[in-house]
Design a protein around this motif. Structure first.
Motif, short mmCIF file in Angstrom:
data_model
loop_
_atom_site.label_atom_id
_atom_site.label_comp_id
_atom_site.label_asym_id
_atom_site.label_seq_id
_atom_site.Cartn_x
_atom_site.Cartn_y
_atom_site.Cartn_z
N GLU A 214 0.80 -1.23 0.00
CA GLU A 214 0.00 0.00 0.00
C GLU A 214 0.83 1.28 0.00
N PRO A 215 1.78 1.46 0.90
CA PRO A 215 2.49 2.74 0.93
C PRO A 215 3.51 2.84 -0.20
N GLN A 237 1.76 6.86 4.76
CA GLN A 237 1.42 6.53 3.38
C GLN A 237 2.62 6.69 2.46
N THR A 238 3.67 7.33 2.98
CA THR A 238 4.93 7.48 2.27
C THR A 238 6.07 7.20 3.24
N ASN A 272 0.34 11.27 1.01
CA ASN A 272 0.22 10.15 0.07
C ASN A 272 0.46 10.58 -1.36
#
Length: 282
Positions: A214-215, A237-238, A272
């Protein structure tokens, strides 16, 4: 002047911790006698759970240094850790009642003193605590202070923080702390691994940061990192990835003043934001 509590982020809840115990520099004595049997058991269970997750997910340097914390079945005494830590890298840990302001924080780091919150979460907060507690600070941060290169990076960050405060650039520099010291990833011979304390002390984010599709994971680049906002209440998210602690130390050798000036007024990246997406001006 008495030390004042620090509000965490946008929270309206008063911060935990007895700031009446703090000195002017926000340090205090570790009140070891105040820990209950339940407190020690919470620490033991947290340590046991988290250390079992480390193989294949945590950096080799962290795993190698973790035993230097000493006892696992109770909260350690800070002076016991300092006997080993000072000999290894000339660092010390100091107790603080909770979150502290930027200048005292940077000043402690610049003088090779790492502030460790001396209270521990309740059993009801076993899986997640809003503010960093003693387990997060000791288990997540302190082992890598036994690594000479990483320890020197943290001191350099503190020195840079004092300068950034004078330049009004603490927000930009805080993102570097967040994406390295708290949520950094490193690419080792055996693969991608975590070295950031926020990851290493979290049973959920440790496997997520290394294994989840996901990230996004980007090579650490100073300007991109300083322009990237972050999340304090969800998994990141990053993530930014380094190849070595030497690379991290060398990246921060330059004077950041021109970078701060160049970035002022530029749009920020969302937490993100895709790697190739340049944010639009608001």
């Amino acid at each position: 002047m008495a030390a004042e509590p620090v509000v965490y982020g946008a929270s309206e809840r008063p911060p935990r911790g007895d700031y009446r115990r703090a000195n002017a520099d926000y340090t205090c004595a570790q009140d070891f006698a105040a820990y209950t049997a339940q407190d020690h058991d919470t620490y033991r269970r947290l340590y046991e759970r988290q250390s079992a997750l480390l193989p294949g997910l945590a950096s080799e340097a962290f795993i190698a240094a973790l035993p230097a914390l000493g006892v696992k079945d109770r909260i350690p005494r800070f002076e016991e850790i300092n006997e080993r830590l000072y000999k290894a890298t000339r660092w010390e840990i100091v107790a603080v009642p909770g979150l502290i302001p930027e200048v005292p924080f940077f000043t402690l780091l610049a003088n090779r003193k790492f502030p460790v919150t001396d209270w521990i979460r309740t059993p009801e907060e076993f899986d997640y605590v809003v503010e960093p507690d003693i387990f997060h600070d000791l288990f997540g941060h302190v082992p890598l202070l036994f690594n000479p290169v990483f320890a020197d990076y943290v001191q350099r960050y503190g020195q840079g923080g004092l300068k950034a405060h004078g330049l009004g650039a603490c927000e930009m520099l805080s993102r570097l702390y967040w994406y390295t010291i708290e949520f950094g990833l490193i690419r080792e011979r055996s693969g991608l691994r975590a070295y950031g304390a926020g990851i290493l002390s979290s049973s959920g984010e440790l496997p997520y940061s290394v294994q989840s599709p996901e990230p996004q994971r980007l090579p650490l680049q100073l300007e991109r990192t300083m322009r990237t906002r972050y999340k304090i209440d969800t998994y990141q998210q990053t993530y930014f990835v380094i190849d070595s602690f030497e690379q991290l130390f060398d990246l921060t050798a330059a004077d950041f003043t021109p970078i701060y000036e160049r970035l002022r007024g530029q749009p920020e990246f969302a937490a993100n934001a895709a790697e190739a997406t340049e944010p639009a001006m608001a």
